[in-house]
Scaffold this motif. Structure first.
Motif, short mmCIF file in Angstrom:
data_model
loop_
_atom_site.label_atom_id
_atom_site.label_comp_id
_atom_site.label_asym_id
_atom_site.label_seq_id
_atom_site.Cartn_x
_atom_site.Cartn_y
_atom_site.Cartn_z
N HIS A 53 0.92 -1.16 -0.01
CA HIS A 53 -0.03 0.10 -0.14
C HIS A 53 0.72 1.26 0.00
O HIS A 53 1.99 1.22 0.63
CB HIS A 53 -0.80 -0.08 1.48
N CYS A 54 0.30 2.31 -0.43
CA CYS A 54 0.75 3.71 -0.60
C CYS A 54 -0.01 4.82 -0.46
O CYS A 54 -1.10 4.54 -1.31
CB CYS A 54 1.71 3.92 -1.79
N THR A 67 1.21 8.62 10.45
CA THR A 67 1.63 7.34 10.82
C THR A 67 1.69 7.00 12.38
O THR A 67 1.19 6.07 12.79
CB THR A 67 2.99 6.99 10.51
N ALA A 177 5.54 0.58 8.89
CA ALA A 177 5.20 1.79 7.86
C ALA A 177 6.58 2.45 7.53
O ALA A 177 7.47 2.52 8.62
CB ALA A 177 4.25 2.47 8.38
N THR A 199 3.29 0.76 3.26
CA THR A 199 3.09 -0.31 4.51
C THR A 199 2.47 -1.38 3.87
O THR A 199 1.80 -1.40 2.64
CB THR A 199 2.06 0.25 5.44
N GLN A 202 -2.92 -3.48 5.92
CA GLN A 202 -3.87 -2.86 5.49
C GLN A 202 -4.88 -2.17 6.07
O GLN A 202 -5.05 -0.88 5.96
CB GLN A 202 -4.82 -4.16 4.96
N ALA A 205 -2.87 1.13 6.62
CA ALA A 205 -3.06 1.86 5.50
C ALA A 205 -4.54 2.85 5.34
O ALA A 205 -4.54 3.77 4.99
CB ALA A 205 -2.82 0.85 4.30
N ARG A 209 -5.25 6.78 5.43
CA ARG A 209 -5.70 7.33 4.19
C ARG A 209 -7.14 8.02 4.74
O ARG A 209 -7.32 9.08 4.40
CB ARG A 209 -6.19 6.42 3.15
#
Length: 366
Positions: A53-54, A67, A177, A199, A202, A205, A209
Motif C-alpha cells: 500500500h501507498c 503514521t 510503515a 506499508t 491493510q 493503510a 488514508r
C-alpha cells in the motif's frame, strides 16, 4: 568552474517535454486533487518499495505525523529516534503529543546506534523511528528484534532513501510503515511539497488514508476527526514521469560516489561507510573533515558549493531545550556535527566536476 551543491535545472531539462505533457493533461482534465495520476503513482511507488500500500500525502512530515497518529501514539507516549537527523523526525513525534527520546548514532554509518536503543526503552515507549540517513538504511535486523521483544512499532523515516535496500529488502518494506518525502531536492523529488506512507498493513493503510482525508471515505460523511493532507494531481503526474528514471539516476549517484571514493581514498578525509549487504542511494555524500569552515570556504572560493547536514544535534536545539538534555549526553552526534560536510551529489554531476571538487579538497586537506 562553478559547481552547485544541487543542480535541479539539469534534471528538469532532461525530462522537460515529458513533464510539461503530463502537467498539461492535469490542467486539461482539471484533476488537481486525487484522480488517475495519484492512483497510478500510489500503485507504482508501492510496487517500487516492495509494499502492498501507498498513501500519497502533502509532505514527508505529514507522512510521519499521520503514521504516528494512526498507530494511536500520543500524549504520554515515547518514541525513540536518533539525535542526528532532520528536525521533522522529532517534530512529528512532538506534534502528536508524544516525547522524542534521542539516541546517539553509529560511529561508522551515522545511522542510529542500535546497541543503545534498549537502554532508552521505558514502559512509555511505543515505537522506534529508524532514520535511513543520507540514503543509507539503518541497521534494521537488531531494531526489529528489539521492537519484537518489547512490543514496539517500527517506523522507517525514509525521506532520504528512495530505492535504498537492506539485505535485499527495499526501504519501505521492512518496518510497520515507512514515510517518504518528495521535496524537490530528494532523489525522487516533486516540483513542490509531497510525501507518502507505504506499508504492508491493510488496517494501518486504511486508517492513514482516512486521517489524511478529513476522516471521510464518502464526501461529508466523517467517521473520525481527521486532517487534510493529500498528494495533488500535478505533483503525482511529475512523479510518474520521474519514476521511469529513478533507477537510472540512482545508479548514476552510486557511480559518482565510487569516483569520489577512488579520488579521495589516499587523503585524511573520512569517507562515508557503506553498510555490507545494503544499497546506499547517496541522497547525500557526506565526508568528515577537521577545520570544516576553512575547508568549506576554500571550496566556495573555487566555485564549489557544499552543505551541512546538520549543524546542531536535535537535543541541543532551542526547539528541544525543554527536554533538559545536557551537552555531552550524545558525544558522537555532538562531535560529528562540527565535522560533517556534504559534497555535491546528483545524477547529473560529471566526472570532470567531481575531479575538480576532489582536487580542491586535496589542496587544503592533507
Amino acid at each position: 568552474m562553478t559547481i552547485p551543491f544541487l543542480d535541479l535545472p539539469a534534471q528538469y531539462y532532461s525530462i522537460k517535454d515529458e513533464v510539461m505533457s503530463a502537467v498539461k493533461q492535469i490542467f486539461e482534465n482539471c484533476a488537481f486533487i486525487g484522480g488517475k495520476e495519484v492512483e497510478r503513482f500510489e500503485k507504482s511507488f508501492a510496487h517500487y518499495c516492495q509494499s502492498a500500500h501507498c498513501i500519497g500525502v502533502g509532505n514527508g512530515t505529514d507522512a510521519l505525523w499521520l503514521t504516528l497518529n494512526a498507530m494511536d501514539i500520543g500524549p504520554g507516549d515515547e518514541v525513540i529516534l536518533p539525535a542526528n537527523t532532520f528536525i521533522a523526525t522529532a517534530e512529528a513525534i512532538t506534534a502528536v503529543g508524544a516525547v522524542p527520546v534521542f539516541v546517539d548514532h553509529d560511529k561508522e554509518t551515522y545511522t542510529i546506534n542500535t546497541t543503545a536503543i534498549s537502554d532508552r526503552i521505558t514502559e512509555k515507549t511505543k515505537a522506534i523511528m529508524a532514520v535511513h540517513l543520507y540514503g543509507q538504511p539503518a541497521d534494521m535486523d537488531p531494531i526489529l528484534k528489539i521492537a519484537a521483544d518489547h512490543g514496539l512499532k517500527v517506523i522507517e523515516d525514509a525521506a532520504q532513501a528512495h530505492g535504498a535496500e537492506y539485505k535485499g529488502q527495499r526501504a519501505g518494506s521492512i518496518g510497520d510503515a515507512a514515510c517518504f518525502s518528495f521535496y524537490p531536492g530528494k532523489n525522487l523529488g516533486a516540483y513542490g511539497d509531497g510525501g507518502a506512507v507505504v506499508t504492508n498493513d491493510q488496517i494501518l493503510a486504511d486508517k492513514i488514508r482516512l486521517l489524511s482525508q478529513h476522516g471521510s471515505k464518502v464526501k461529508y460523511h466523517h467517521e473520525i476527526a481527521g486532517y487534510n493532507s493529500r498528494l495533488d494531481g500535478i505533483q503525482a503526474a511529475i512523479l510518474n514521469v520521474k519514476m521511469k528514471y529513478i533507477e537510472q539516476w540512482t545508479e548514476a549517484r552510486r557511480k559518482n560516489a565510487t569516483l569520489y571514493r577512488n579520488l579521495l581514498k589516499d587523503s585524511s578525509i573520512v569517507l562515508p561507510a557503506e553498510r555490507e549487504n545494503c544499497r546506499h542511494v547517496y541522497h547525500l555524500f557526506v565526508i568528515r573533515v577537521k577545520n570544516r569552515e576553512a575547508v568549506q570556504n576554500h571550496l566556495l572560493s573555487r566555485g564549489i558549493q557544499t552543505g551541512i547536514h546538520y549543524p546542531t544535534p536535535l537535543h541541543l536545539t532551542q526547539a528541544y531545550k525543554s527536554l533538559g538534555i545536557p551537552e555531552g549526553t550524545f558525544p558522537l552526534s555532538e562531535e560529528y556535527a562540527h565535522d560533517l560536510l556534504s559534497l555535491p551529489m546528483y545524477a547529473e554531476l560529471s566526472n570532470e566536476q567531481i575531479r575538480e571538487i576532489c582536487a580542491a579538497l586535496k589542496d587544503i586537506v592533507d
